[in-house]
Scaffold this active site. Structure first.
Site, PDB file in Angstrom:
ATOM      1  N   THR A 116      75.851  29.848  55.560  1.00 32.75           N
ATOM      2  CA  THR A 116      76.012  31.280  55.291  1.00 32.75           C
ATOM      3  C   THR A 116      77.393  31.730  55.765  1.00 32.75           C
ATOM      4  O   THR A 116      77.766  31.476  56.916  1.00 32.75           O
ATOM      5  CB  THR A 116      74.914  32.057  56.029  1.00 32.75           C
ATOM      6  OG1 THR A 116      73.649  31.514  55.646  1.00 32.75           O
ATOM      7  CG2 THR A 116      74.954  33.537  55.686  1.00 32.75           C
ATOM      8  N   ARG A 149      67.551  29.344  51.412  1.00 32.86           N
ATOM      9  CA  ARG A 149      66.681  30.504  51.609  1.00 32.86           C
ATOM     10  C   ARG A 149      65.412  30.160  52.366  1.00 32.86           C
ATOM     11  O   ARG A 149      64.455  30.941  52.397  1.00 32.86           O
ATOM     12  CB  ARG A 149      66.248  31.055  50.241  1.00 32.86           C
ATOM     13  CG  ARG A 149      67.300  31.871  49.570  1.00 32.86           C
ATOM     14  CD  ARG A 149      66.806  32.219  48.187  1.00 32.86           C
ATOM     15  NE  ARG A 149      67.447  33.423  47.702  1.00 32.86           N
ATOM     16  CZ  ARG A 149      67.293  33.888  46.476  1.00 32.86           C
ATOM     17  NH1 ARG A 149      66.516  33.250  45.630  1.00 32.86           N
ATOM     18  NH2 ARG A 149      67.893  34.995  46.104  1.00 32.86           N
ATOM     19  N   LYS A 201      73.373  36.258  49.663  1.00 28.88           N
ATOM     20  CA  LYS A 201      72.724  35.667  50.842  1.00 28.88           C
ATOM     21  C   LYS A 201      72.762  36.651  52.018  1.00 28.88           C
ATOM     22  O   LYS A 201      71.767  36.841  52.731  1.00 28.88           O
ATOM     23  CB  LYS A 201      73.451  34.361  51.210  1.00 28.88           C
ATOM     24  CG  LYS A 201      73.075  33.787  52.545  1.00 28.88           C
ATOM     25  CD  LYS A 201      71.671  33.230  52.549  1.00 28.88           C
ATOM     26  CE  LYS A 201      71.140  33.075  53.949  1.00 28.88           C
ATOM     27  NZ  LYS A 201      69.882  32.382  54.025  1.00 28.88           N
ATOM     28  N   ASN A 205      69.348  38.756  54.121  1.00 31.13           N
ATOM     29  CA  ASN A 205      69.013  38.790  55.550  1.00 31.13           C
ATOM     30  C   ASN A 205      69.264  40.168  56.159  1.00 31.13           C
ATOM     31  O   ASN A 205      68.556  40.584  57.080  1.00 31.13           O
ATOM     32  CB  ASN A 205      69.776  37.694  56.293  1.00 31.13           C
ATOM     33  CG  ASN A 205      69.104  36.338  56.113  1.00 31.13           C
ATOM     34  OD1 ASN A 205      68.012  36.249  55.551  1.00 31.13           O
ATOM     35  ND2 ASN A 205      69.748  35.290  56.574  1.00 31.13           N
ATOM     36  N   ARG A 241      54.156  51.346  46.932  1.00 32.45           N
ATOM     37  CA  ARG A 241      55.584  51.004  47.011  1.00 32.45           C
ATOM     38  C   ARG A 241      56.114  50.978  48.447  1.00 32.45           C
ATOM     39  O   ARG A 241      57.316  51.058  48.666  1.00 32.45           O
ATOM     40  CB  ARG A 241      56.409  51.998  46.162  1.00 32.45           C
ATOM     41  CG  ARG A 241      56.331  51.712  44.662  1.00 32.45           C
ATOM     42  CD  ARG A 241      56.992  52.766  43.822  1.00 32.45           C
ATOM     43  NE  ARG A 241      56.354  54.075  43.963  1.00 32.45           N
ATOM     44  CZ  ARG A 241      55.215  54.409  43.360  1.00 32.45           C
ATOM     45  NH1 ARG A 241      54.606  53.553  42.566  1.00 32.45           N
ATOM     46  NH2 ARG A 241      54.684  55.598  43.548  1.00 32.45           N
ATOM     47  N   GLY A 252      65.379  37.497  66.486  1.00 36.64           N
ATOM     48  CA  GLY A 252      66.089  36.283  66.901  1.00 36.64           C
ATOM     49  C   GLY A 252      66.324  35.361  65.726  1.00 36.64           C
ATOM     50  O   GLY A 252      66.181  35.752  64.569  1.00 36.64           O
ATOM     51  N   CYS A 255      69.806  33.486  61.847  1.00 40.63           N
ATOM     52  CA  CYS A 255      70.169  34.067  60.554  1.00 40.63           C
ATOM     53  C   CYS A 255      70.198  35.580  60.607  1.00 40.63           C
ATOM     54  O   CYS A 255      71.252  36.203  60.493  1.00 40.63           O
ATOM     55  CB  CYS A 255      69.161  33.615  59.516  1.00 40.63           C
ATOM     56  SG  CYS A 255      68.869  31.855  59.601  1.00 40.63           S
ATOM     57  N   TYR A 310      62.009  32.062  69.042  1.00 44.35           N
ATOM     58  CA  TYR A 310      62.374  33.356  68.453  1.00 44.35           C
ATOM     59  C   TYR A 310      61.279  33.941  67.578  1.00 44.35           C
ATOM     60  O   TYR A 310      61.282  35.145  67.305  1.00 44.35           O
ATOM     61  CB  TYR A 310      63.714  33.269  67.708  1.00 44.35           C
ATOM     62  CG  TYR A 310      63.669  32.718  66.300  1.00 44.35           C
ATOM     63  CD1 TYR A 310      63.805  31.349  66.060  1.00 44.35           C
ATOM     64  CD2 TYR A 310      63.519  33.560  65.203  1.00 44.35           C
ATOM     65  CE1 TYR A 310      63.780  30.844  64.773  1.00 44.35           C
ATOM     66  CE2 TYR A 310      63.501  33.064  63.911  1.00 44.35           C
ATOM     67  CZ  TYR A 310      63.629  31.710  63.703  1.00 44.35           C
ATOM     68  OH  TYR A 310      63.605  31.223  62.417  1.00 44.35           O
TER      69      TYR A 310
HETATM   70  N1  SAJ Z   1      60.539  39.696  62.842  1.00 39.25           N
HETATM   71  C1  SAJ Z   1      60.002  40.894  63.287  1.00 39.25           C
HETATM   72  N2  SAJ Z   1      59.199  41.602  62.447  1.00 39.25           N
HETATM   73  C2  SAJ Z   1      58.908  41.165  61.185  1.00 39.25           C
HETATM   74  C3  SAJ Z   1      59.460  39.949  60.731  1.00 39.25           C
HETATM   75  C4  SAJ Z   1      60.269  39.238  61.579  1.00 39.25           C
HETATM   76  O1  SAJ Z   1      60.249  41.321  64.408  1.00 39.25           O
HETATM   77  O2  SAJ Z   1      58.150  41.855  60.490  1.00 39.25           O
HETATM   78  C5  SAJ Z   1      61.416  38.922  63.735  1.00 39.25           C
HETATM   79  C6  SAJ Z   1      60.903  37.519  64.025  1.00 39.25           C
HETATM   80  O3  SAJ Z   1      59.999  37.520  65.108  1.00 39.25           O
HETATM   81  C7  SAJ Z   1      62.200  36.783  64.333  1.00 39.25           C
HETATM   82  C8  SAJ Z   1      63.205  37.448  63.399  1.00 39.25           C
HETATM   83  O4  SAJ Z   1      62.646  38.694  63.055  1.00 39.25           O
HETATM   84  O5  SAJ Z   1      62.604  36.978  65.675  1.00 39.25           O
HETATM   85  C9  SAJ Z   1      63.543  36.682  62.165  1.00 39.25           C
HETATM   86  O6  SAJ Z   1      62.419  35.998  61.673  1.00 39.25           O
HETATM   87  P1  SAJ Z   1      62.067  35.883  60.123  1.00 39.25           P
HETATM   88  O7  SAJ Z   1      60.811  35.129  60.023  1.00 39.25           O
HETATM   89  O8  SAJ Z   1      62.120  37.210  59.478  1.00 39.25           O
HETATM   90  O9  SAJ Z   1      63.314  35.099  59.497  1.00 39.25           O
HETATM   91  P2  SAJ Z   1      64.114  33.755  59.860  1.00 39.25           P
HETATM   92  O10 SAJ Z   1      65.317  34.146  60.649  1.00 39.25           O
HETATM   93  O11 SAJ Z   1      63.231  32.713  60.430  1.00 39.25           O
HETATM   94  O12 SAJ Z   1      64.578  33.290  58.372  1.00 39.25           O
HETATM   95  C10 SAJ Z   1      65.329  34.191  57.587  1.00 39.25           C
HETATM   96  C11 SAJ Z   1      64.686  34.319  56.198  1.00 39.25           C
HETATM   97  N3  SAJ Z   1      65.312  35.401  55.455  1.00 39.25           N
HETATM   98  C12 SAJ Z   1      64.608  36.385  54.842  1.00 39.25           C
HETATM   99  O13 SAJ Z   1      63.408  36.439  54.902  1.00 39.25           O
HETATM  100  C13 SAJ Z   1      65.379  37.383  54.070  1.00 39.25           C
HETATM  101  C14 SAJ Z   1      64.812  32.985  55.449  1.00 39.25           C
HETATM  102  O14 SAJ Z   1      64.329  33.116  54.108  1.00 39.25           O
HETATM  103  C15 SAJ Z   1      66.287  32.547  55.410  1.00 39.25           C
HETATM  104  O15 SAJ Z   1      66.445  31.305  54.742  1.00 39.25           O
HETATM  105  C16 SAJ Z   1      66.751  32.377  56.847  1.00 39.25           C
HETATM  106  O16 SAJ Z   1      66.660  33.675  57.487  1.00 39.25           O
HETATM  107  C17 SAJ Z   1      68.195  31.892  56.826  1.00 39.25           C
HETATM  108  O17 SAJ Z   1      68.402  30.698  57.111  1.00 39.25           O
HETATM  109  O18 SAJ Z   1      69.093  32.643  56.451  1.00 39.25           O
END
Ligand code: SAJ
Length: 416
Positions: A116, A149, A201, A205, A241, A252, A255, A310
């Site tokens: 990224t 992704r 990308k 995120n 919606r 955390g 990404c 995380y």
């Molecule tokens: N989190 C919350 N509340 C939520 C969802 C997540 O507090 O409702 C927190 C999680 O606990 C975590 C952080 O956000 O600390 C991120 O977790 P995540 O599961 O949302 O995402 P990542 O970082 O594991 O992966 C993301 C994904 N991106 C999207 O969903 C847009 C993944 O598809 C990407 O490939 C990845 O980033 C990346 O490598 O860019």
């Protein structure tokens, strides 16, 4: 077809395995000697659902080394960390990967960037370094950005099934990259140019970061209004919606907590993007304020953190909000003990459940690991010095903990 994958981390390694599994010859390159040694002995570099089996099948087509060799395709999947002071991407690993490739570049090679990056990186950074080979992009070699992704915890499935954006420096580069990934990607390909792929990308995120920030702000407002945010979110999400995400102790991972800054670094127009980062980065402190409220009057407080990964179900601690929380808690004078069923090494140590809970004044659940739901509150109750628990993810059965004598607080729950 021979592919050289540079960077064998959470994305590069499974990607390399998927290509090898599709019967391509794969050279995995990483500068970490110890890791290369392990891989050559068939040892996994990290845990991920389905990775062990995939690696076993792929291994006959793979070799691992610390240097690049001549190949048909080079895939760059190196980390792009955040320069925390400047709030911008540190592209040193992308640059050094390109430096490693250019002297091995041959006519008709294809280079793919998966990492990224800020918009414009392929054109402005990669092309000049790769052209030091004396070859010209679009004429002698091809270049595309194919951002990954896949979500940690379900990486392999998502790498195969998710739709993919492929952005080439020209039409031929795009077509070549698409045809290469078709050997394992079952999702639909959407084709564009490099800078749009880079931008898309980051948008993905950032979209998630902003929506989590909104949920976190709702949680804080709800606490002031004496509303239970979890019930409110469930009801709001009945709207066709509306889809409010979940509040928590902060964002955390490598990404979402980082990529939005790659959008802001070259723009004077970012407001909501930076604000969302601030809100999410402020959550560990918000959790600390809840702890302080609960532990008023307790002398020499000892606290227990449940979960330093995380997010739930993974052993990854990169950018974990738990670390920020622990540092703040230590500054406040709290003794902190950590328990995490997934994480083996952590800078504050990881203790077995009983040891972590013994003589503690408050448990703070930071990570939504499913194992925490199975813990027996009665058993914990006899170990604690003061029976307090804070659930920042709303995954525990609060009534059971109350019955066991605990005072329970849930993040975003305004009413008692
Ligand atoms: N989190 C919350 N509340 C939520 C969802 C997540 O507090 O409702 C927190 C999680 O606990 C975590 C952080 O956000 O600390 C991120 O977790 P995540 O599961 O949302 O995402 P990542 O970082 O594991 O992966 C993301 C994904 N991106 C999207 O969903 C847009 C993944 O598809 C990407 O490939 C990845 O980033 C990346 O490598 O860019």
């Amino acid at each position: 077809m021979k592919i050289c994958v540079l960077g064998l981390g959470y994305i590069g390694f499974p990607t390399a395995c998927l290509f090898a599994n599709a019967n391509l010859e794969v050279i995995g390159v990483d500068l970490n000697h110890a890791m290369i040694e392990k891989l050559n002995h068939g040892e996994l570099p990290f845990e991920e659902k389905g990775l062990e089996e995939l690696f076993e099948n792929a291994l006959p087509n793979m070799r691992f080394k610390t240097e690049v060799e001549e190949s048909d395709v080079f895939i760059i999947a190196v980390p792009t960390p955040l320069n925390k002071e400047m709030k911008m991407a540190d592209l040193k690993y992308v640059r050094s990967a390109a430096e490693m490739i250019y002297s091995h570049l041959r006519k008709d090679n294809l280079i793919i960037l998966e990492s990224t990056v800020p918009p414009g990186t392929c054109d402005k950074l990669l092309v000049p370094v790769l052209e030091k080979s004396g070859l010209k992009v679009g004429r002698d070699f091809y270049l595309a950005h194919c951002p990954e992704r896949a979500i940690p915890g379900n990486t392999i499935y998502e790498m195969v099934h998710n739709d993919r954006i492929v952005g080439g420096i020209d039409k031929k580069s795009t077509a070549l990259a698409k045809s290469l990934y078709s050997c394992f990607v079952e999702g639909t390909f959407y084709l564009t140019n490099t800078i749009t792929a880079e931008f898309v990308k980051l948008m993905e995120n950032t979209f998630r970061d902003i929506n989590i920030a909104l949920a976190n702000e709702f949680a804080q407002i709800a606490e002031e209004c004496e509303v239970n945010v979890w019930e409110a979110i469930e009801l709001a999400n009945k709207h066709p919606r509306v889809n409010v995400l979940k509040p928590g102790p902060g964002v955390g991972g490598h990404c979402i907590a980082i990529d939005p800054w790659f959008l802001t670094e070259n723009s004077t127009r970012c407001r909501i993007v930076s604000l969302a980062r601030e809100i999410n980065d402020g959550m560990p402190n918000h959790v600390l304020q809840i702890v302080k409220g609960m532990l008023k009057g307790v002398n020499n407080p000892v606290i227990t953190v449940f979960g330093v990964a995380y997010k739930g179900g993974v052993d990854d601690t990169r950018e974990t909000p738990a670390l920020k929380f622990i540092k703040l808690a230590e500054n406040e004078g709290y003794k902190v003990k950590v328990h995490d069923p997934y994480v083996k090494e952590f800078e504050y140590g990881v203790l077995k459940l009983e040891e972590a809970v013994k003589d503690s004044d408050c448990i703070i659940l930071i990570t939504d690991h499913p194992e925490f739901k199975e813990i027996n509150p009665k058993e914990m109750s006899s170990l604690m010095r003061t029976k307090n628990i804070i659930d920042t993810r709303n995954i525990l059965d609060a009534e059971r903990w109350k019955e066991a004598g605990f005072k329970v607080k849930v993040l975003g729950e305004g009413k008692e």
